[in-house]
Design a protein around this motif. Structure first.
Motif, PDB file in Angstrom:
ATOM      1  N   THR A 101      43.045   4.110 137.500  1.00  0.00           N
ATOM      2  CA  THR A 101      43.296   3.809 135.983  1.00  0.00           C
ATOM      3  C   THR A 101      43.572   5.256 135.226  1.00  0.00           C
ATOM      4  O   THR A 101      42.885   6.066 135.290  1.00  0.00           O
ATOM      5  N   ILE A 126      46.090   1.556 128.636  1.00  0.00           N
ATOM      6  CA  ILE A 126      45.573   1.486 129.981  1.00  0.00           C
ATOM      7  C   ILE A 126      46.764   1.311 130.984  1.00  0.00           C
ATOM      8  O   ILE A 126      47.408   0.378 131.100  1.00  0.00           O
ATOM      9  N   ASN A 127      46.809   2.442 131.735  1.00  0.00           N
ATOM     10  CA  ASN A 127      47.926   2.417 132.886  1.00  0.00           C
ATOM     11  C   ASN A 127      47.058   2.101 134.263  1.00  0.00           C
ATOM     12  O   ASN A 127      46.343   2.867 134.608  1.00  0.00           O
ATOM     13  N   LEU A 128      47.584   0.993 134.724  1.00  0.00           N
ATOM     14  CA  LEU A 128      46.536   0.612 136.018  1.00  0.00           C
ATOM     15  C   LEU A 128      47.655   0.945 137.425  1.00  0.00           C
ATOM     16  O   LEU A 128      48.829   0.289 137.295  1.00  0.00           O
ATOM     17  N   SER A 133      44.608   0.326 143.171  1.00  0.00           N
ATOM     18  CA  SER A 133      43.786  -0.775 143.103  1.00  0.00           C
ATOM     19  C   SER A 133      43.497  -1.685 144.081  1.00  0.00           C
ATOM     20  O   SER A 133      42.520  -2.395 144.522  1.00  0.00           O
TER      21      SER A 133
END
Length: 201
Positions: A101, A126-128, A133
Motif C-alpha cells: 500500500t 491510498i494506492n493498493l 496484496s
C-alpha cells in the motif's frame, strides 16, 4: 467423538483458506500461460500444494469413517503436506517485506458546521497494489495451512494410536477367550471318555 469434532473443524478451516489461495494463484498461473511465459516457482509450488491439499482435505472430510480407520496413514500424509506448505511459503517469503500500500496526502476538504463554524480536513489517497496484496494473502494462507495440517496430523496420530491399542486389546481378549473355551471343551471330552470307559461287573 472429540476426535470427530476437532478433526472436522480443522478440516473446514483448511478448506476455507485453501479455496481462495487456489483461486488467487490460479489467476497468476493463467496470466503467465496466456503470456506464454514460465510460471515462477514461488507461485507454481504453492499452487500445486494448495490444489493437492484441498483435494485431500475434501476427501478425508467426506469419507470420514474410512479416514478414521486409517488415522495413522492420514497423519503421515498430513505431515507431508506440512512440509510441502513450508516449502511453498519459503519460496514466497520475499513478499513478507514488501509494502503493498502507498498512502499519500490528498486535497483539503472544507466542512461547514452551520452556526458552529467550519473546519478543514486533509484527505489521504491510498494506492493498493493488487498483485502484491494477492501474493501476500497467499503467503499468509500458506502459513495458516501449515499450522492447520500440523494440528490434523497430531489429532489423527493420537486417534490412530488409541485405535491400534484397542484393536490389540480386542485380539488379545478374543485369543484368551478362545483358548479358555478350547481348554474347557477338552476337559469335558476327557471326562466323557473316562466315564464311557468304565465297565460294570
Amino acid at each position: 467423538m472429540f476426535f470427530a469434532i476437532f478433526f472436522a473443524f480443522w478440516r473446514f478451516m483448511e478448506i476455507i483458506t485453501l479455496i481462495p489461495t487456489m483461486g488467487m494463484l490460479a489467476y497468476f498461473v493463467h496470466g503467465y500461460v496466456e503470456a506464454n511465459l514460465l510460471t515462477p516457482n514461488y507461485i507454481l509450488i504453492l499452487f500445486i500444494v494448495s490444489v493437492l491439499g484441498l483435494a485431500w482435505a475434501l476427501f478425508t472430510l467426506f469419507s470420514y469413517h474410512r479416514s478414521s480407520s486409517n488415522a495413522l496413514f492420514v497423519s503421515l500424509v498430513d505431515l507431508g503436506f506440512v512440509g510441502a506448505f513450508i516449502a511453498g511459503v519459503y519460496y514466497l517469503r520475499f513478499i513478507a517485506n514488501v509494502n503493498c500500500t502507498n498512502i499519500s496526502p490528498g486535497s483539503q476538504v472544507d466542512v461547514s458546521f452551520g452556526i458552529f463554524g467550519s473546519a478543514t480536513f486533509n484527505t489521504f489517497n491510498i494506492n493498493l497494489n493488487k498483485t502484491c496484496s494477492m501474493l501476500k494473502a497467499c503467503f499468509v494462507f500458506g502459513i495458516m495451512n501449515t499450522i492447520f495440517f500440523f494440528f490434523t496430523a497430531i489429532l489423527a496420530w493420537i486417534h490412530g494410536g488409541k485405535a491400534e491399542a484397542k484393536e490389540k486389546k480386542y485380539h488379545r481378549e478374543t485369543r484368551r477367550g478362545g483358548s479358555s473355551r478350547r481348554s474347557h471343551s477338552s476337559h469335558r471330552s476327557r471326562r466323557s471318555s473316562h466315564s464311557h470307559s468304565r465297565t460294570y461287573v
